[in-house]
Structures are given as C-alpha cells and as structure tokens.
Design a protein around this motif. Structure first.
Motif, PDB file in Angstrom:
ATOM      1  N   HIS A   1       7.989  10.713   6.926  1.00  0.00           N
ATOM      2  CA  HIS A   1       8.262  12.142   6.837  1.00  0.00           C
ATOM      3  C   HIS A   1       8.581  12.477   5.381  1.00  0.00           C
ATOM      4  CE1 HIS A   1      10.525  15.914   7.212  1.00  0.00           C
ATOM      5  NE2 HIS A   1       9.913  16.083   8.369  1.00  0.00           N
TER       6      HIS A   1
ATOM      7  N   LEU B   1       6.145  10.427  12.716  1.00  0.00           N
ATOM      8  CA  LEU B   1       6.439   9.945  11.368  1.00  0.00           C
ATOM      9  C   LEU B   1       7.840   9.334  11.332  1.00  0.00           C
ATOM     10  CD1 LEU B   1       5.169  13.005   9.274  1.00  0.00           C
ATOM     11  CD2 LEU B   1       3.977  10.819   9.605  1.00  0.00           C
TER      12      LEU B   1
ATOM     13  N   ARG C   1       8.105   9.253  -1.306  1.00  0.00           N
ATOM     14  CA  ARG C   1       7.652   8.418  -2.421  1.00  0.00           C
ATOM     15  C   ARG C   1       8.698   7.375  -2.804  1.00  0.00           C
ATOM     16  NH1 ARG C   1       2.362   7.749  -3.876  1.00  0.00           N
ATOM     17  NH2 ARG C   1       1.275   9.603  -3.158  1.00  0.00           N
TER      18      ARG C   1
ATOM     19  N   VAL D   1       3.437   6.196   2.430  1.00  0.00           N
ATOM     20  CA  VAL D   1       3.746   7.627   2.373  1.00  0.00           C
ATOM     21  C   VAL D   1       3.148   8.346   3.580  1.00  0.00           C
ATOM     22  CG1 VAL D   1       3.357   9.761   1.085  1.00  0.00           C
ATOM     23  CG2 VAL D   1       3.996   7.668  -0.135  1.00  0.00           C
ATOM     24  N   GLY D   2       2.001   7.861   4.052  1.00  0.00           N
ATOM     25  CA  GLY D   2       1.325   8.492   5.173  1.00  0.00           C
ATOM     26  C   GLY D   2       2.066   8.385   6.493  1.00  0.00           C
ATOM     27  N   VAL D   3       2.937   7.394   6.633  1.00  0.00           N
ATOM     28  CA  VAL D   3       3.691   7.254   7.895  1.00  0.00           C
ATOM     29  C   VAL D   3       5.134   7.723   7.754  1.00  0.00           C
ATOM     30  CG1 VAL D   3       2.255   5.362   8.715  1.00  0.00           C
ATOM     31  CG2 VAL D   3       4.346   4.855   7.434  1.00  0.00           C
TER      32      VAL D   3
ATOM     33  N   ASP E   1       0.851  -1.190   0.000  1.00  0.00           N
ATOM     34  CA  ASP E   1       0.000   0.000   0.000  1.00  0.00           C
ATOM     35  C   ASP E   1       0.890   1.244   0.000  1.00  0.00           C
ATOM     36  OD1 ASP E   1      -1.774   2.071   0.498  1.00  0.00           O
ATOM     37  OD2 ASP E   1      -3.001   0.883   1.875  1.00  0.00           O
TER      38      ASP E   1
ATOM     39  N   ASP F   1       0.258   4.419  -0.702  1.00  0.00           N
ATOM     40  CA  ASP F   1      -0.285   5.612  -0.053  1.00  0.00           C
ATOM     41  C   ASP F   1      -0.178   5.518   1.474  1.00  0.00           C
ATOM     42  OD1 ASP F   1      -0.903   6.804  -2.457  1.00  0.00           O
ATOM     43  OD2 ASP F   1      -2.949   6.019  -2.519  1.00  0.00           O
ATOM     44  N   ALA F   2      -0.441   4.324   2.015  1.00  0.00           N
ATOM     45  CA  ALA F   2      -0.337   4.150   3.461  1.00  0.00           C
ATOM     46  C   ALA F   2       1.116   4.314   3.921  1.00  0.00           C
ATOM     47  CB  ALA F   2      -0.875   2.792   3.870  1.00  0.00           C
TER      48      ALA F   2
END
Length: 294
Positions: free
Chosen positions: A200, A271, A224, A196-198, A191, A193-194
């Motif tokens: 920095h 993060l 990314r 990237v969400g955690v 995943d 996107d998940a």
C-alpha cells in the motif's frame, strides 16, 4: 464439593474469557496471564456466598487489574511514547486445521492492538469491554470512576480513532497468503518494483529488534522506503515458514534451528498495509514457537 474446590472449577471455566479480556487490554501474553492469576488470588480469598454473578465479578477484577497495569506503564514510562509492537498470537495452523478456528477466535490483529496502545487507559477499557465483550456501560462506569454517559463517550472516542487508523484485514486468509508470498519472493529477488507493487502507498513497517537499540521499535512508512528495507533482508526469505499470526497470514523466520523473527502482515484491499516484525531474542524466547523449529 467444598466451596474452594467449586470456585476453582468455575474459575477454570472462565479462564479463556478472562485471558481474552486481559490480552486485549494489555497486548502482552505475560501481563495477561498475571492479571488472570491475580483474579484467581482474589477469588480464592472471597466467600462464594457473596458472589451473585461470578462471570461479571471476574471480568471486573481482570479489567481493573489490567487498567492499573496500563496506568503503571505510563507512570514508569517503561513503554516508548511513540509505538510498540504488541505480542502476537502465533500458530502454524492452516485454514483446514480444526485448531485454526480456535486460534482465530482468540486473536486480535496487531494493527488494532497498536492503535489500542495509543488510547488512554480509560478509553481502552471502555472500548474493549463494550465493543469486544458487550459489557454494559453501567457496569464499565464504576471501573473508571465515571458516569455511564461518560464511559459511553470514551468508547465512542476510541472507536473513531480505531476506525480511522487500524486497517481492516482482508477476510480471505488464502488471498492474504498469496500477497505475503509475493512480497517474500520479491524481497528474495531484490525486485524493488515488484515489492512496491504489493505494498500500500502508505504502508507502515514496525520492527522490534530488542532493547539494546536506542529505540525499542523502528518505524518506516511509505512503499518505496519499506521496499528498500525489505530488499536488505531478502536473504532471509528462504527461511520464512508460513504461520497464522493474530488471525492473519504471516511468517516465522527460522535458520540454524533458531527462530530469528516473527513477521505479521496486515493485508487490506489486496495490498500489504502494515508489517510488524519482532526480532527481539528476549521476547521470542518467552513464546512457544517450537512447532516451527525442526
């Protein structure tokens, strides 16, 4: 008790402190042990009556030996000019384990050690001895052939670099663990996107896969790019075992009864700010990681 036996007993009392000094100076368990052993060899050839302050004398010897080792690295160019992943302190202990406090006390975050590796040997000695062990500048100055004022300036310069480059880990280990678990779950599921969400936005991934590679350490930056790299190794997530690595949440990856890698996470502001991966079989073999292998 004769003089030699007295010295041996006193030396063992100081050994943990001396090893802590050497480890912070060198970021290497093996080299730290060598520096401490050299201090003992020199002490064993010294008349006890000549020692006014044994603790200060031993600290000076270990610091000088470590300084020479750092200078030797640069002369021989054995270390890459860009970055290296220092040796971590690895333990399976948790926050409720009485051994955890001892492990944490002897730990220095890998993010800090990486920055220390960018300092000159004299800057590193001045910063480590003064800021970490409260050694006065008038005692540090003779070790680097500088005046106390110059030693103070070196430590100040190093301090500014550390503050500007080394992220400060979150103090709550349980919170760190939740972030690391979320990272591993997202990597396992692929995943992006998940992940990237955690991470920095300026996250740094350093990976030491062994000397066979053209570069000793691979460095990837940016959420990314790091997330994309993490998905490529997501299949190893189920084999990740929780660990305390240099005082922070991390994992040891074990499969088939063999340790494949050690992964240290620097979680700052909730993060992942830095990830340090050591997968070099030669380095892993030098550390006692048997607690993680069934």
């Amino acid at each position: 008790m004769d003089g030699h036996a007295w010295l041996a007993e006193r030396f063992e009392e100081h050994r943990p402190h001396l090893r802590a000094v050497a480890y912070r100076m060198l970021g290497s368990h093996g080299e730290a042990d060598d520096a401490v052993q050299e201090a003992w060899l020199r002490l064993s050839r010294t008349d006890p009556d000549e020692l006014d302050n044994l603790a200060a004398w031993l600290t000076t010897v270990v610091a000088r030996v470590s300084l020479n080792t750092l200078r030797g690295r640069r002369r021989r160019r054995e270390e890459p000019l860009d970055v290296r992943v220092p040796d971590p302190v690895v333990s399976p202990a948790g926050t409720d384990d009485p051994e955890y406090a001892a492990v944490l006390a002897d730990s220095v975050g890998l993010a800090l050690l990486v920055v220390l590796d960018t300092l000159t040997p004299a800057e590193r000695l001045a910063f480590v001895l003064h800021d970490m062990f409260a050694v006065p500048f008038d005692e540090i100055a003779p070790m680097i052939d500088r005046s106390p004022a110059a030693a103070r300036q070196l430590a100040s310069r190093a301090r500014r670099r550390v503050r500007g480059q080394a992220p400060v880990p979150d103090g709550d280990l349980a919170r760190q663990r939740r972030v690391v678990d979320a990272f591993l779950a997202a990597a396992r599921d692929g995943d992006l996107d998940a992940l990237v969400g955690v991470l920095h936005p300026g996250v740094v991934l350093r990976s030491d896969g062994g000397l066979a590679r053209t570069r000793h350490t691979t460095v990837i930056t940016g959420a990314r790019d790091v997330a994309a790299q993490a998905t490529a190794f997501g299949r190893f997530s189920p084999f990740a075992r929780p660990a305390v690595i240099s005082g922070s949440a991390g994992v040891v990856v074990v499969a088939g009864g063999r340790v494949l890698s050690v992964m240290a996470f620097t979680v700052s502001g909730g993060l992942v700010a830095e990830i340090d991966v050591i997968a070099d079989p030669q380095r892993l073999a030098r550390w006692d990681l048997t607690a993680f292998v069934d």
